[in-house]
Design a protein around this motif. Structure first.
Motif, PDB file in Angstrom:
ATOM      1  N   PHE A 189       0.828  -1.206   0.000  1.00  0.00           N
ATOM      2  CA  PHE A 189       0.000   0.000   0.000  1.00  0.00           C
ATOM      3  C   PHE A 189       0.867   1.263   0.000  1.00  0.00           C
ATOM      4  CE2 PHE A 189      -3.845  -2.349   1.900  1.00  0.00           C
ATOM      5  CZ  PHE A 189      -4.459  -2.422   0.672  1.00  0.00           C
ATOM      6  N   HIS A 190       2.002   1.209   0.679  1.00  0.00           N
ATOM      7  CA  HIS A 190       2.925   2.341   0.667  1.00  0.00           C
ATOM      8  C   HIS A 190       3.405   2.628  -0.757  1.00  0.00           C
ATOM      9  CE1 HIS A 190       6.074   5.075   2.038  1.00  0.00           C
ATOM     10  NE2 HIS A 190       6.936   4.393   1.302  1.00  0.00           N
ATOM     11  N   ASN A 191       3.719   1.567  -1.512  1.00  0.00           N
ATOM     12  CA  ASN A 191       4.175   1.736  -2.889  1.00  0.00           C
ATOM     13  C   ASN A 191       3.054   2.195  -3.805  1.00  0.00           C
ATOM     14  OD1 ASN A 191       7.114   0.616  -3.898  1.00  0.00           O
ATOM     15  ND2 ASN A 191       6.555  -0.158  -1.867  1.00  0.00           N
ATOM     16  N   MET A 192       1.839   1.695  -3.601  1.00  0.00           N
ATOM     17  CA  MET A 192       0.697   2.162  -4.381  1.00  0.00           C
ATOM     18  C   MET A 192       0.444   3.639  -4.115  1.00  0.00           C
ATOM     19  SD  MET A 192      -1.896  -1.089  -3.975  1.00  0.00           S
ATOM     20  CE  MET A 192      -1.377  -2.744  -4.433  1.00  0.00           C
ATOM     21  N   HIS A 193       0.537   4.026  -2.858  1.00  0.00           N
ATOM     22  CA  HIS A 193       0.367   5.424  -2.472  1.00  0.00           C
ATOM     23  C   HIS A 193       1.405   6.296  -3.179  1.00  0.00           C
ATOM     24  CE1 HIS A 193       0.457   8.971   0.219  1.00  0.00           C
ATOM     25  NE2 HIS A 193      -0.795   8.673   0.501  1.00  0.00           N
ATOM     26  N   ALA A 194       2.640   5.809  -3.268  1.00  0.00           N
ATOM     27  CA  ALA A 194       3.723   6.572  -3.888  1.00  0.00           C
ATOM     28  C   ALA A 194       3.522   6.766  -5.392  1.00  0.00           C
ATOM     29  CB  ALA A 194       5.058   5.881  -3.634  1.00  0.00           C
ATOM     30  N   LYS A 195       2.782   5.858  -6.037  1.00  0.00           N
ATOM     31  CA  LYS A 195       2.564   5.945  -7.487  1.00  0.00           C
ATOM     32  C   LYS A 195       1.380   6.825  -7.850  1.00  0.00           C
ATOM     33  CE  LYS A 195       4.911   4.620  -9.810  1.00  0.00           C
ATOM     34  NZ  LYS A 195       6.213   5.244 -10.158  1.00  0.00           N
ATOM     35  N   LEU A 196       0.647   7.326  -6.865  1.00  0.00           N
ATOM     36  CA  LEU A 196      -0.517   8.165  -7.134  1.00  0.00           C
ATOM     37  C   LEU A 196      -0.161   9.638  -7.060  1.00  0.00           C
ATOM     38  CD1 LEU A 196      -3.268   6.290  -5.095  1.00  0.00           C
ATOM     39  CD2 LEU A 196      -3.314   6.692  -7.570  1.00  0.00           C
ATOM     40  N   GLY A 200      -5.121  11.274  -5.945  1.00  0.00           N
ATOM     41  CA  GLY A 200      -5.284  10.074  -6.756  1.00  0.00           C
ATOM     42  C   GLY A 200      -6.181   9.042  -6.082  1.00  0.00           C
ATOM     43  N   LEU A 201      -6.658   8.103  -6.875  1.00  0.00           N
ATOM     44  CA  LEU A 201      -7.648   7.124  -6.433  1.00  0.00           C
ATOM     45  C   LEU A 201      -7.068   5.710  -6.477  1.00  0.00           C
ATOM     46  CD1 LEU A 201     -10.696   6.461  -5.771  1.00  0.00           C
ATOM     47  CD2 LEU A 201     -11.026   6.242  -8.252  1.00  0.00           C
ATOM     48  N   LEU A 202      -7.183   4.991  -5.379  1.00  0.00           N
ATOM     49  CA  LEU A 202      -6.844   3.571  -5.322  1.00  0.00           C
ATOM     50  C   LEU A 202      -8.119   2.753  -5.424  1.00  0.00           C
ATOM     51  CD1 LEU A 202      -4.753   1.257  -4.761  1.00  0.00           C
ATOM     52  CD2 LEU A 202      -5.360   1.506  -2.338  1.00  0.00           C
ATOM     53  N   GLN A 261      -4.985   3.258   6.150  1.00  0.00           N
ATOM     54  CA  GLN A 261      -4.898   4.554   6.827  1.00  0.00           C
ATOM     55  C   GLN A 261      -3.486   4.814   7.334  1.00  0.00           C
ATOM     56  OE1 GLN A 261      -8.033   4.044   9.683  1.00  0.00           O
ATOM     57  NE2 GLN A 261      -9.660   4.378   8.164  1.00  0.00           N
ATOM     58  N   ALA A 262      -2.791   3.764   7.769  1.00  0.00           N
ATOM     59  CA  ALA A 262      -1.417   3.899   8.254  1.00  0.00           C
ATOM     60  C   ALA A 262      -0.454   4.282   7.134  1.00  0.00           C
ATOM     61  CB  ALA A 262      -0.958   2.601   8.914  1.00  0.00           C
ATOM     62  N   THR A 263      -0.814   3.959   5.885  1.00  0.00           N
ATOM     63  CA  THR A 263       0.051   4.308   4.751  1.00  0.00           C
ATOM     64  C   THR A 263      -0.363   5.617   4.089  1.00  0.00           C
ATOM     65  OG1 THR A 263      -1.288   2.833   3.346  1.00  0.00           O
ATOM     66  CG2 THR A 263       0.758   1.944   4.240  1.00  0.00           C
ATOM     67  N   GLY A 264      -1.321   6.316   4.677  1.00  0.00           N
ATOM     68  CA  GLY A 264      -1.644   7.654   4.200  1.00  0.00           C
ATOM     69  C   GLY A 264      -2.907   7.786   3.378  1.00  0.00           C
TER      70      GLY A 264
END
Length: 258
Positions: free
Chosen positions: A138-145, A149-151, A230-233
């Protein structure tokens, strides 16, 4: 853990479409639902170019359908064999997609660019067994947005599965009784992980041919996923259920706000 998942999808890639009644129809139906979710969550104009990273693309089920809607799609998967087939299928459909091989946990370094949407469909996230691996993904997905951005994640309803300790799916019979697909679930004693055995049976001239593929999953509960997201932002974490969307799995959406 990674090698067993890669082997599972490498071996299944050739037959993956046989799990569906009609894979082409599933592409159209799933992409319609996902397109509607995207349109409802992002403030879009008809001239916006929306960049999507499908980070568990498999043989292209969602990526192809979304590319048909005009989205700018990059599609990656852990299985190079699945990606190879997805490239072939995208060419057959006449859509342009940028493909690559990447791990959820290293998207930030494996995939270039920033995206409006990161997508992981077809219950891929539960291949991550530990809290640490899921946090990293999830941290890496967050970084790519990009900002706001929308997950989008689609996942089995594990709250219901764990409560009922479901051990199998009903056999799906296709092609006038000449093809059958079903799954058997072997639960670990802790009730948190299970091994899925995917069976595909086809009637041949010489009799029935059976193929079986197995891999491990973590039965992530909604509360667990919400907490780690939520912990990953991520914020605005929402669950959308099949009764609302018509999709075959619950859909989880969240936003990146910086």
């Amino acid at each position: 853990m990674t090698d067993s998942i890669i082997n599972f999808y490498d071996e299944l890639a050739e037959d993956y479409h046989l799990i569906f009644i009609d894979w082409h129809e599933s592409i159209a139906r799933q992409s319609e639902v996902l397109h509607n979710i995207i349109q409802s969550k992002l403030n879009l104009s008809c001239t916006d170019i929306i960049r999507i990273l499908d980070c568990s693309c498999g043989i292209g089920t969602q990526a192809i359908g979304l590319a048909n809607y005009g989205y700018n799609v990059t599609a990656t998967d852990l299985s190079a064999v699945s990606v190879k087939r997805a490239i072939k299928e995208a060419a057959n459909f006449g859509v342009k997609i940028t493909f690559g091989v990447a791990d959820f946990r290293t998207l930030h370094t494996d995939v270039s660019g920033i995206f409006n949407i990161v997508l992981s469909a077809d219950n891929a996230i539960p291949h991550l067994i530990s809290d640490e691996d899921l946090y990293q993904a999830f941290h890496n997905m967050h970084a790519k947005l990009d900002q706001n951005g929308l997950l989008i994640v689609t996942i089995r309803d594990y709250d219901a599965m764990v409560k009922k300790q479901i051990t199998s799916t009903k056999p799906n019979v296709f092609d006038n009784g000449n093809r059958m697909a079903f799954q058997i679930y072997d639960w670990a004693q802790d009730g948190k992980t299970y091994t899925v055995h995917q069976f595909i049976m086809q009637r041949m001239n010489t009799g029935w041919k059976t193929k079986q593929y197995s891999t491990l999953y973590r039965a992530w509960l909604r509360e667990e996923l919400n907490k780690i997201m939520q912990a990953t932002g991520f914020v605005n974490v929402e669950w959308h259920f099949p009764s609302q969307t018509g999709y075959y799995q619950p859909i989880l959406t969240a936003r990146k706000v910086e």
